[in-house]
Design an enzyme around this catalytic site. Structure first.
Site, PDB file in Angstrom:
ATOM      1  N   ASP A  15       8.336 -21.053  25.226  1.00 56.28           N
ATOM      2  CA  ASP A  15       8.565 -22.712  25.749  1.00 56.28           C
ATOM      3  C   ASP A  15       7.696 -23.471  25.385  1.00 56.28           C
ATOM      4  OD1 ASP A  15      11.323 -21.583  26.811  1.00 56.28           O
ATOM      5  OD2 ASP A  15      10.233 -20.475  28.020  1.00 56.28           O
ATOM      6  N   ARG A 267       8.486 -12.475  17.176  1.00 59.12           N
ATOM      7  CA  ARG A 267       9.653 -12.296  17.969  1.00 59.12           C
ATOM      8  C   ARG A 267      10.099 -14.049  18.583  1.00 59.12           C
ATOM      9  NH1 ARG A 267       6.478 -10.233  23.585  1.00 59.12           N
ATOM     10  NH2 ARG A 267       6.302 -12.468  24.592  1.00 59.12           N
ATOM     11  N   GLU A 269      10.916 -17.446  19.434  1.00 57.35           N
ATOM     12  CA  GLU A 269      11.181 -18.551  18.394  1.00 57.35           C
ATOM     13  C   GLU A 269       9.885 -19.237  17.689  1.00 57.35           C
ATOM     14  OE1 GLU A 269      13.586 -21.856  19.826  1.00 57.35           O
ATOM     15  OE2 GLU A 269      12.606 -23.313  18.658  1.00 57.35           O
ATOM     16  N   ASP A 270       8.932 -19.066  18.347  1.00 64.54           N
ATOM     17  CA  ASP A 270       7.549 -19.939  17.912  1.00 64.54           C
ATOM     18  C   ASP A 270       6.917 -18.964  16.718  1.00 64.54           C
ATOM     19  OD1 ASP A 270       5.941 -22.518  17.511  1.00 64.54           O
ATOM     20  OD2 ASP A 270       4.340 -20.945  18.719  1.00 64.54           O
TER      21      ASP A 270
HETATM   22  O1  TRH Z   1       6.790 -15.426  23.947  1.00 63.59           O
HETATM   23  P1  TRH Z   1       8.100 -15.512  23.213  1.00 63.59           P
HETATM   24  O2  TRH Z   1       9.097 -14.301  23.745  1.00 63.59           O
HETATM   25  O3  TRH Z   1       8.595 -16.724  23.932  1.00 63.59           O
HETATM   26  C1  TRH Z   1      10.276 -17.286  24.166  1.00 63.59           C
HETATM   27  C2  TRH Z   1      10.383 -17.409  25.608  1.00 63.59           C
HETATM   28  O4  TRH Z   1      10.808 -16.135  26.065  1.00 63.59           O
HETATM   29  C3  TRH Z   1      11.525 -18.292  25.526  1.00 63.59           C
HETATM   30  O5  TRH Z   1      11.924 -18.372  26.973  1.00 63.59           O
HETATM   31  C4  TRH Z   1      12.568 -18.203  24.715  1.00 63.59           C
HETATM   32  O6  TRH Z   1      13.539 -18.924  24.872  1.00 63.59           O
HETATM   33  C5  TRH Z   1      12.214 -17.979  23.351  1.00 63.59           C
HETATM   34  O7  TRH Z   1      10.894 -16.938  23.066  1.00 63.59           O
HETATM   35  C6  TRH Z   1      13.020 -17.590  22.371  1.00 63.59           C
HETATM   36  O8  TRH Z   1       7.971 -15.667  21.616  1.00 63.59           O
HETATM   37  P2  TRH Z   1       7.518 -16.902  20.964  1.00 63.59           P
HETATM   38  O9  TRH Z   1       8.563 -17.997  20.957  1.00 63.59           O
HETATM   39  O10 TRH Z   1       7.265 -16.408  19.530  1.00 63.59           O
HETATM   40  O11 TRH Z   1       6.439 -17.642  21.630  1.00 63.59           O
HETATM   41  C7  TRH Z   1       4.966 -16.921  21.586  1.00 63.59           C
HETATM   42  C8  TRH Z   1       4.034 -17.906  21.570  1.00 63.59           C
HETATM   43  O12 TRH Z   1       2.562 -17.515  21.883  1.00 63.59           O
HETATM   44  C9  TRH Z   1       3.796 -18.573  20.257  1.00 63.59           C
HETATM   45  O13 TRH Z   1       3.512 -20.094  20.408  1.00 63.59           O
HETATM   46  C10 TRH Z   1       2.605 -17.800  19.620  1.00 63.59           C
HETATM   47  C11 TRH Z   1       1.947 -17.633  20.988  1.00 63.59           C
HETATM   48  N1  TRH Z   1       0.700 -16.588  20.852  1.00 63.59           N
HETATM   49  C12 TRH Z   1      -0.598 -16.752  20.842  1.00 63.59           C
HETATM   50  O14 TRH Z   1      -0.956 -18.026  21.193  1.00 63.59           O
HETATM   51  N2  TRH Z   1      -1.244 -15.686  21.054  1.00 63.59           N
HETATM   52  C13 TRH Z   1      -0.975 -14.365  20.707  1.00 63.59           C
HETATM   53  O15 TRH Z   1      -1.853 -13.258  20.678  1.00 63.59           O
HETATM   54  C14 TRH Z   1       0.340 -14.290  20.671  1.00 63.59           C
HETATM   55  C15 TRH Z   1       0.792 -12.862  20.231  1.00 63.59           C
HETATM   56  C16 TRH Z   1       1.383 -15.293  20.636  1.00 63.59           C
END
Ligand code: TRH
Length: 374
Positions: A15, A267, A269-270
């Site tokens: 998010d 995993r 979205e981002d």
């Molecule tokens: O962390 P996520 O599982 O996040 C989300 C939330 O759970 C949310 O509620 C849900 O709606 C959504 O998933 C689908 O996975 P995501 O989206 O990949 O986000 C991870 C973020 O963390 C991304 O911006 C990359 C960042 N990140 C870092 O900055 N450093 C790291 O070492 C890692 C592994 C990730």
């Protein structure tokens, strides 16, 4: 032009990861004055270390960050931006909505929704939704077609990726020359992914493979493999597989990690979108939803992406606990099919990138739509 973005951290980092990326891009590339209201500064600091978790208001990378503590704030019409974006249908404070109604002209109001490859999105993107006090809100859907808002992508991203040299970056993360020479895989997934089963297959492989895991990810499987506590810096080799625990890196370094690997497990979205911009094969662990709704979303994406990559599609389905007709039952067979498609998957990754680029980027598409509403 001012834009206020409201972000509630439901869980994990996606998010705030998405909102932070959007906020920075709007400032840097479009000269918009962005205020990001976020309720969880501790999660925010994990991906952006300069965040001061005690500050009510701070300026980071040109974005005004406000700690969104509760719903009771008092707002004046002058506090309201030209564009107001609620992320994932969060409830904006009622006082702020009252101020929106009093403001002249009324602001453009968007609900920025979650990403899915399902077709219904095209029919809902840009739909108006009348609100109280005569306000109008519009849905804005990211997506994979030109009838959606597209994907978040910074203008300089591809250039940065092409200029990136992985070796110094990986050395800085502690990788040895042997690890640098091995096939590199980054692993970011939810705790229920069948990681131990995959580690068993990789151990028995005939070529060295290094799996880079940010601290806290797949913690049980990592601890079982390394025999340690799963802390950053921990490393263990068994058979052909080396597992190395990395620190959870700031967001820009996470991109570099994706660029530096041959295969990325991502995993949510981002990270899923960033893996697409990395131009490398990837396996998506989708955020789980009730009644396996996520399996439908996963299939919708795989249908668009992996039509010619049956090994990748089968692996991704099984990685997410979904049935995959005709696929091997064991992880050794699933992995062999995926690995056998590596060259084709790399070609597909580049082709997909080109296809997605043609839809423009989400931030630009959002501002262009806002301009039609003002
Ligand atoms: O962390 P996520 O599982 O996040 C989300 C939330 O759970 C949310 O509620 C849900 O709606 C959504 O998933 C689908 O996975 P995501 O989206 O990949 O986000 C991870 C973020 O963390 C991304 O911006 C990359 C960042 N990140 C870092 O900055 N450093 C790291 O070492 C890692 C592994 C990730």
């Amino acid at each position: 032009m001012k834009l206020d973005l409201f972000c509630r951290v439901v869980d994990n980092y996606g998010d705030i990861g998405i909102c932070w990326r959007l906020a920075k891009q709007l400032v840097r590339e479009h000269g918009v004055a962005v205020t990001l209201y976020v309720d969880d500064l501790v999660s925010f600091r994990r991906i952006c270390p300069p965040v001061d978790v005690a500050a009510d208001r701070q300026l980071i990378d040109g974005v005004t960050v406000r700690h969104w503590r509760d719903q009771h704030g008092v707002y004046m019409p002058a506090d309201v931006a030209d564009i107001v974006v609620e992320f994932f249908a969060v409830d904006i404070p009622p006082g702020y909505i009252d101020a929106m109604a009093q403001r002249q002209p009324r602001p453009v109001w968007f609900n920025l929704e979650g990403l899915t490859a399902e077709e219904w999105v095209e029919g809902c993107h840009r739909l108006p939704s009348p609100q109280r006090q005569g306000l109008m809100k519009h849905f804005f859907f990211p997506g994979f077609t030109d009838k959606t808002g597209g994907l978040l992508r910074e203008a300089a991203l591809e250039q940065q990726r092409l200029q990136f040299d992985p070796a110094p970056f990986l050395r800085q993360l502690g990788l040895t020359p042997d690890e640098l020479a091995a096939t590199r895989i980054s692993l970011f997934c939810y705790p229920h992914a069948p990681v131990s089963a995959l580690f068993d297959v990789w151990r028995q492989g005939d070529a060295p493979l290094v799996c880079l895991v940010p601290e806290g990810v797949a913690a049980d499987a990592v601890r079982a493999f390394t025999g340690g506590e799963g802390r950053a810096g921990e490393v263990a080799t068994r058979g052909a597989l080396t597992v190395r625990v990395l620190p959870f890196v700031p967001q820009p370094d996470y991109d570099r990690l994706l660029w530096a690997c041959d295969l990325n497990f991502v995993r949510g979205e981002d990270s899923f979108v960033r893996a697409q911009w990395a131009g490398k094969p990837f396996v998506w662990h989708i955020y789980p939803q009730d009644e396996n709704l996520h399996h439908k979303k996963l299939r919708a994406f795989l249908q668009r992406y992996a039509g010619d990559l049956p090994g990748l599609a089968a692996f991704a389905l099984r990685w997410n606990g979904a049935p995959a007709d005709g696929a091997p039952h064991d992880w050794a067979g699933l992995w062999a099919a995926l690995a056998g498609e590596r060259a084709a998957a790399t070609v597909r990754a580049a082709e997909w990138q080109r296809q997605m680029l043609a839809h423009g980027d989400l931030a630009s598409n959002m501002l262009a739509f806002a301009a039609t509403l003002r």
